[in-house]
Structures are given as C-alpha cells and as structure tokens.
Design a protein around this motif. Structure first.
Motif, PDB file in Angstrom:
ATOM      1  N   LEU A  46       0.846  -1.193   0.000  1.00 16.04           N
ATOM      2  CA  LEU A  46       0.000   0.000   0.000  1.00 16.04           C
ATOM      3  C   LEU A  46       0.876   1.235   0.000  1.00 16.04           C
ATOM      4  CD1 LEU A  46      -2.683  -1.126   2.553  1.00 16.04           C
ATOM      5  CD2 LEU A  46      -3.013  -0.780   0.118  1.00 16.04           C
ATOM      6  N   LYS A  47       0.590   2.150  -0.878  1.00 18.02           N
ATOM      7  CA  LYS A  47       1.346   3.405  -0.982  1.00 18.02           C
ATOM      8  C   LYS A  47       0.337   4.533  -0.900  1.00 18.02           C
ATOM      9  CE  LYS A  47       4.817   6.033  -2.599  1.00 18.02           C
ATOM     10  NZ  LYS A  47       5.015   6.918  -1.524  1.00 18.02           N
ATOM     11  N   HIS A  48       0.512   5.424   0.042  1.00 26.69           N
ATOM     12  CA  HIS A  48      -0.396   6.549   0.199  1.00 26.69           C
ATOM     13  C   HIS A  48       0.055   7.682  -0.715  1.00 26.69           C
ATOM     14  CE1 HIS A  48      -2.559   4.566   3.305  1.00 26.69           C
ATOM     15  NE2 HIS A  48      -1.406   4.180   3.788  1.00 26.69           N
ATOM     16  N   VAL A  84       1.092  -7.602 -12.182  1.00 30.91           N
ATOM     17  CA  VAL A  84       0.970  -6.548 -11.170  1.00 30.91           C
ATOM     18  C   VAL A  84      -0.282  -5.750 -11.479  1.00 30.91           C
ATOM     19  CG1 VAL A  84       2.037  -4.484 -10.171  1.00 30.91           C
ATOM     20  CG2 VAL A  84       3.473  -6.397 -10.899  1.00 30.91           C
ATOM     21  N   ARG A  85      -1.077  -5.466 -10.436  1.00 34.17           N
ATOM     22  CA  ARG A  85      -2.282  -4.635 -10.574  1.00 34.17           C
ATOM     23  C   ARG A  85      -2.208  -3.492  -9.579  1.00 34.17           C
ATOM     24  NH1 ARG A  85      -4.338  -9.573  -9.727  1.00 34.17           N
ATOM     25  NH2 ARG A  85      -5.353  -8.946  -7.822  1.00 34.17           N
ATOM     26  N   PHE A  86      -2.809  -2.375  -9.964  1.00 38.66           N
ATOM     27  CA  PHE A  86      -2.911  -1.209  -9.086  1.00 38.66           C
ATOM     28  C   PHE A  86      -4.387  -0.914  -8.861  1.00 38.66           C
ATOM     29  CE2 PHE A  86       0.969  -0.655 -11.574  1.00 38.66           C
ATOM     30  CZ  PHE A  86       1.906  -0.498 -10.574  1.00 38.66           C
ATOM     31  N   ALA A  87      -4.757  -0.556  -7.627  1.00 39.80           N
ATOM     32  CA  ALA A  87      -6.145  -0.203  -7.316  1.00 39.80           C
ATOM     33  C   ALA A  87      -6.162   0.815  -6.180  1.00 39.80           C
ATOM     34  CB  ALA A  87      -6.933  -1.444  -6.913  1.00 39.80           C
ATOM     35  N   SER A  88      -7.086   1.767  -6.252  1.00 39.00           N
ATOM     36  CA  SER A  88      -7.266   2.721  -5.152  1.00 39.00           C
ATOM     37  C   SER A  88      -7.913   2.009  -3.979  1.00 39.00           C
ATOM     38  CB  SER A  88      -8.160   3.876  -5.600  1.00 39.00           C
ATOM     39  OG  SER A  88      -7.527   4.611  -6.600  1.00 39.00           O
ATOM     40  N   GLU A  89      -7.422   2.314  -2.787  1.00 35.37           N
ATOM     41  CA  GLU A  89      -7.981   1.687  -1.589  1.00 35.37           C
ATOM     42  C   GLU A  89      -7.643   2.532  -0.361  1.00 35.37           C
ATOM     43  OE1 GLU A  89      -6.843  -2.235   0.804  1.00 35.37           O
ATOM     44  OE2 GLU A  89      -7.815  -2.642  -1.111  1.00 35.37           O
ATOM     45  N   ALA A  90      -8.579   2.631   0.548  1.00 38.59           N
ATOM     46  CA  ALA A  90      -8.325   3.325   1.816  1.00 38.59           C
ATOM     47  C   ALA A  90      -7.673   2.344   2.788  1.00 38.59           C
ATOM     48  CB  ALA A  90      -9.620   3.861   2.395  1.00 38.59           C
ATOM     49  N   ALA A 107      -4.353   6.687  13.030  1.00 36.74           N
ATOM     50  CA  ALA A 107      -5.668   6.404  13.597  1.00 36.74           C
ATOM     51  C   ALA A 107      -6.810   6.492  12.591  1.00 36.74           C
ATOM     52  CB  ALA A 107      -5.939   7.359  14.766  1.00 36.74           C
ATOM     53  N   ARG A 108      -6.540   6.978  11.385  1.00 38.35           N
ATOM     54  CA  ARG A 108      -7.635   7.102  10.407  1.00 38.35           C
ATOM     55  C   ARG A 108      -7.182   6.634   9.030  1.00 38.35           C
ATOM     56  NH1 ARG A 108      -6.618  11.798   7.426  1.00 38.35           N
ATOM     57  NH2 ARG A 108      -5.156  13.165   8.452  1.00 38.35           N
ATOM     58  N   LYS A 109      -8.135   6.069   8.307  1.00 38.71           N
ATOM     59  CA  LYS A 109      -7.851   5.598   6.959  1.00 38.71           C
ATOM     60  C   LYS A 109      -7.680   6.776   6.003  1.00 38.71           C
ATOM     61  CE  LYS A 109      -9.911   1.033   6.793  1.00 38.71           C
ATOM     62  NZ  LYS A 109     -10.828   0.158   6.051  1.00 38.71           N
ATOM     63  N   VAL A 110      -6.783   6.593   5.053  1.00 39.28           N
ATOM     64  CA  VAL A 110      -6.582   7.578   3.991  1.00 39.28           C
ATOM     65  C   VAL A 110      -6.553   6.844   2.656  1.00 39.28           C
ATOM     66  CG1 VAL A 110      -5.334   9.230   5.441  1.00 39.28           C
ATOM     67  CG2 VAL A 110      -4.068   7.474   4.217  1.00 39.28           C
ATOM     68  N   GLU A 111      -6.933   7.550   1.597  1.00 36.07           N
ATOM     69  CA  GLU A 111      -6.899   6.948   0.267  1.00 36.07           C
ATOM     70  C   GLU A 111      -5.456   6.693  -0.136  1.00 36.07           C
ATOM     71  OE1 GLU A 111      -9.106   5.706  -2.018  1.00 36.07           O
ATOM     72  OE2 GLU A 111     -10.474   5.904  -0.330  1.00 36.07           O
ATOM     73  N   GLY A 112      -5.233   5.576  -0.766  1.00 39.21           N
ATOM     74  CA  GLY A 112      -3.905   5.221  -1.226  1.00 39.21           C
ATOM     75  C   GLY A 112      -3.997   4.339  -2.450  1.00 39.21           C
ATOM     76  N   LEU A 113      -2.888   3.809  -2.843  1.00 42.22           N
ATOM     77  CA  LEU A 113      -2.818   2.953  -4.007  1.00 42.22           C
ATOM     78  C   LEU A 113      -2.292   1.597  -3.573  1.00 42.22           C
ATOM     79  CD1 LEU A 113      -3.195   3.023  -7.118  1.00 42.22           C
ATOM     80  CD2 LEU A 113      -0.747   3.454  -7.255  1.00 42.22           C
TER      81      LEU A 113
END
Length: 90
Positions: free
Chosen positions: A5-7, A25-31, A47-53
C-alpha cells in the motif's frame, strides 16, 4: 500474492515500467491505515484511513522462484523515482 500500500495524493501517480517475468501486477485505489512509527511526527495519522494505491503482485500458477519488476512513482510535486520490487515465490 504480495500487496503493497502506498499513500499518494494524485490520481495516476504510479506506472509499471518493467513488468515481472513470472506473474502480473495490478494497481487499485484503496483506503487503509498509514503505518508511521510511534516516534514519528505523523504517528497520529495512523488512527484514520486515507486513500492510497494498492499494488498487488500475483505469481503465475505453479511458479516458484524469484521475480522482479520496476514501478515509476510520481509524487504530487512532480518529482519521480523508480521502485525496484523483488519477490520470492514459494
């Protein structure tokens, strides 16, 4: 299967430059939750989720051994770097 996971702050900040020889290899947006070390000034962000890849590597069926691929990461300020990823499949 390996997941990294890369933010990031951009919509298409990561590109596969050289693909793996024995998988995909696949890339997808994910919190997800960041993982800053407890002593980091950014530790409170954990402490909180952030959007990442999410980058997912999946080995070819039945393959065991080493594989590698290269990803280009483009940062919000326009700078870029190559990330060489090496995986061991068992």
């Amino acid at each position: 299967m390996v997941q990294i996971l890369k933010h990031v702050m951009d919509r298409d900040p990561t590109r596969l430059v050289d693909g793996p020889k024995h998988g995909s290899v696949r890339f997808a947006s994910e919190a997800s939750f960041p993982r800053y070390s407890p002593g980091s000034p950014l530790a409170s962000c954990n402490a909180r989720k952030v959007e990442g890849l999410k980058m997912t590597f999946e080995a070819a069926e039945g393959y065991e051994g080493l594989d590698a691929y290269r990803v280009l990461i483009i940062y919000p300020d326009g700078s870029a770097t190559n990330l060489d990823v090496k995986v061991s499949i068992r």
